[in-house]
Design a protein around this motif. Structure first.
Motif, PDB file in Angstrom:
ATOM      1  N   ASP A   1      88.713 -21.744 -54.155  1.00  0.00           N
ATOM      2  CA  ASP A   1      87.459 -20.995 -54.177  1.00  0.00           C
ATOM      3  C   ASP A   1      86.555 -21.404 -53.015  1.00  0.00           C
ATOM      4  OD1 ASP A   1      88.213 -19.577 -56.426  1.00  0.00           O
ATOM      5  OD2 ASP A   1      87.014 -20.790 -57.820  1.00  0.00           O
ATOM      6  N   GLU A   2      86.516 -22.700 -52.716  1.00  0.00           N
ATOM      7  CA  GLU A   2      85.698 -23.172 -51.593  1.00  0.00           C
ATOM      8  C   GLU A   2      86.224 -22.606 -50.271  1.00  0.00           C
ATOM      9  OE1 GLU A   2      84.359 -27.244 -49.298  1.00  0.00           O
ATOM     10  OE2 GLU A   2      84.776 -27.387 -51.446  1.00  0.00           O
ATOM     11  N   LEU A   3      87.523 -22.624 -50.085  1.00  0.00           N
ATOM     12  CA  LEU A   3      88.113 -22.074 -48.866  1.00  0.00           C
ATOM     13  C   LEU A   3      87.802 -20.584 -48.741  1.00  0.00           C
ATOM     14  CD1 LEU A   3      89.841 -22.306 -46.323  1.00  0.00           C
ATOM     15  CD2 LEU A   3      91.857 -21.965 -47.768  1.00  0.00           C
TER      16      LEU A   3
ATOM     17  N   ASP B   1      77.965 -27.581 -54.200  1.00  0.00           N
ATOM     18  CA  ASP B   1      79.231 -27.188 -54.822  1.00  0.00           C
ATOM     19  C   ASP B   1      80.444 -27.455 -53.935  1.00  0.00           C
ATOM     20  OD1 ASP B   1      77.535 -26.226 -56.761  1.00  0.00           O
ATOM     21  OD2 ASP B   1      77.882 -24.120 -56.311  1.00  0.00           O
ATOM     22  N   PHE B   2      80.210 -27.867 -52.679  1.00  0.00           N
ATOM     23  CA  PHE B   2      81.301 -28.061 -51.726  1.00  0.00           C
ATOM     24  C   PHE B   2      81.767 -29.507 -51.727  1.00  0.00           C
ATOM     25  CE2 PHE B   2      80.760 -24.387 -48.478  1.00  0.00           C
ATOM     26  CZ  PHE B   2      80.538 -23.488 -49.500  1.00  0.00           C
ATOM     27  N   ARG B   3      83.042 -29.689 -51.500  1.00  0.00           N
ATOM     28  CA  ARG B   3      83.622 -31.024 -51.406  1.00  0.00           C
ATOM     29  C   ARG B   3      83.370 -31.643 -50.038  1.00  0.00           C
ATOM     30  NH1 ARG B   3      87.743 -31.599 -55.451  1.00  0.00           N
ATOM     31  NH2 ARG B   3      87.866 -29.667 -56.609  1.00  0.00           N
ATOM     32  N   ALA B   4      83.153 -30.800 -49.046  1.00  0.00           N
ATOM     33  CA  ALA B   4      82.992 -31.283 -47.674  1.00  0.00           C
ATOM     34  C   ALA B   4      81.803 -30.589 -47.023  1.00  0.00           C
ATOM     35  CB  ALA B   4      84.267 -31.010 -46.869  1.00  0.00           C
TER      36      ALA B   4
ATOM     37  N   ARG C   1      84.160 -20.215 -47.782  1.00  0.00           N
ATOM     38  CA  ARG C   1      83.972 -20.570 -46.373  1.00  0.00           C
ATOM     39  C   ARG C   1      84.446 -19.427 -45.465  1.00  0.00           C
ATOM     40  NH1 ARG C   1      83.247 -26.078 -44.949  1.00  0.00           N
ATOM     41  NH2 ARG C   1      82.994 -27.400 -46.775  1.00  0.00           N
ATOM     42  N   GLU C   2      85.558 -18.810 -45.803  1.00  0.00           N
ATOM     43  CA  GLU C   2      86.068 -17.694 -44.997  1.00  0.00           C
ATOM     44  C   GLU C   2      85.113 -16.507 -45.043  1.00  0.00           C
ATOM     45  OE1 GLU C   2      90.031 -17.082 -46.495  1.00  0.00           O
ATOM     46  OE2 GLU C   2      90.840 -18.730 -45.308  1.00  0.00           O
ATOM     47  N   ARG C   3      84.559 -16.208 -46.217  1.00  0.00           N
ATOM     48  CA  ARG C   3      83.585 -15.113 -46.327  1.00  0.00           C
ATOM     49  C   ARG C   3      82.316 -15.426 -45.545  1.00  0.00           C
ATOM     50  NH1 ARG C   3      84.979 -15.514 -51.607  1.00  0.00           N
ATOM     51  NH2 ARG C   3      82.858 -15.878 -52.360  1.00  0.00           N
ATOM     52  N   ILE C   4      81.885 -16.681 -45.579  1.00  0.00           N
ATOM     53  CA  ILE C   4      80.712 -17.098 -44.805  1.00  0.00           C
ATOM     54  C   ILE C   4      80.953 -16.853 -43.320  1.00  0.00           C
ATOM     55  CG2 ILE C   4      79.414 -19.129 -44.014  1.00  0.00           C
ATOM     56  CD1 ILE C   4      79.719 -20.208 -46.932  1.00  0.00           C
TER      57      ILE C   4
ATOM     58  N   TYR D   1      82.391 -29.460 -58.501  1.00  0.00           N
ATOM     59  CA  TYR D   1      82.706 -28.786 -57.239  1.00  0.00           C
ATOM     60  C   TYR D   1      83.459 -27.491 -57.503  1.00  0.00           C
ATOM     61  CZ  TYR D   1      81.719 -33.193 -54.831  1.00  0.00           C
ATOM     62  OH  TYR D   1      81.118 -34.314 -54.333  1.00  0.00           O
ATOM     63  N   LEU D   2      83.400 -26.588 -56.544  1.00  0.00           N
ATOM     64  CA  LEU D   2      84.273 -25.417 -56.565  1.00  0.00           C
ATOM     65  C   LEU D   2      85.707 -25.897 -56.452  1.00  0.00           C
ATOM     66  CD1 LEU D   2      82.422 -23.147 -53.972  1.00  0.00           C
ATOM     67  CD2 LEU D   2      82.497 -22.808 -56.428  1.00  0.00           C
ATOM     68  N   SER D   3      86.649 -25.110 -56.933  1.00  0.00           N
ATOM     69  CA  SER D   3      88.051 -25.455 -56.697  1.00  0.00           C
ATOM     70  C   SER D   3      88.297 -25.351 -55.197  1.00  0.00           C
ATOM     71  CB  SER D   3      88.973 -24.500 -57.452  1.00  0.00           C
ATOM     72  OG  SER D   3      88.926 -23.208 -56.856  1.00  0.00           O
ATOM     73  N   LEU D   4      89.305 -26.016 -54.726  1.00  0.00           N
ATOM     74  CA  LEU D   4      89.608 -25.975 -53.296  1.00  0.00           C
ATOM     75  C   LEU D   4      89.864 -24.550 -52.811  1.00  0.00           C
ATOM     76  CD1 LEU D   4      91.849 -29.131 -52.817  1.00  0.00           C
ATOM     77  CD2 LEU D   4      89.500 -28.793 -52.053  1.00  0.00           C
TER      78      LEU D   4
END
Length: 89
Positions: A8-10, A60-63, A13-16, A3-6
């Protein structure tokens, strides 16, 4: 694949969401399913929907990443933590 690090995932998600807001502004408030299915971010394709479904689970996402949601829909979806939702699908 890990998974991406938390953080990096956040950030992703913000860029998305920023990119989606930009697309909405350009189109008068509507983003099509085709645009969501062919979404690109950071030069890479990242579909935001699965065809025929609103729930997306990027590998790659945890959620779950859900772009399509209906507050008064048939499922008992609800926020369970700040920024996290339980999807009863």
């Amino acid at each position: 694949m890990p998974y991406l690090s938390l953080s990096d995932e956040l950030a992703l998600r913000e860029r998305i969401l920023e990119r989606l807001a930009h697309l909405c502004d350009q189109s008068g408030g509507t983003v099509t399913r085709v645009q969501l299915a062919n979404f690109e971010i950071d030069g890479e394709r990242l579909p935001l929907i699965d065809q025929g479904r609103g729930i997306r689970n990027p590998r790659d996402f945890r959620a779950t990443l859900s772009i399509l949601s209906k507050p008064d829909g048939q499922y008992d979806d609800r926020q369970v933590d700040q920024g996290y939702y339980l999807y009863a699908y």
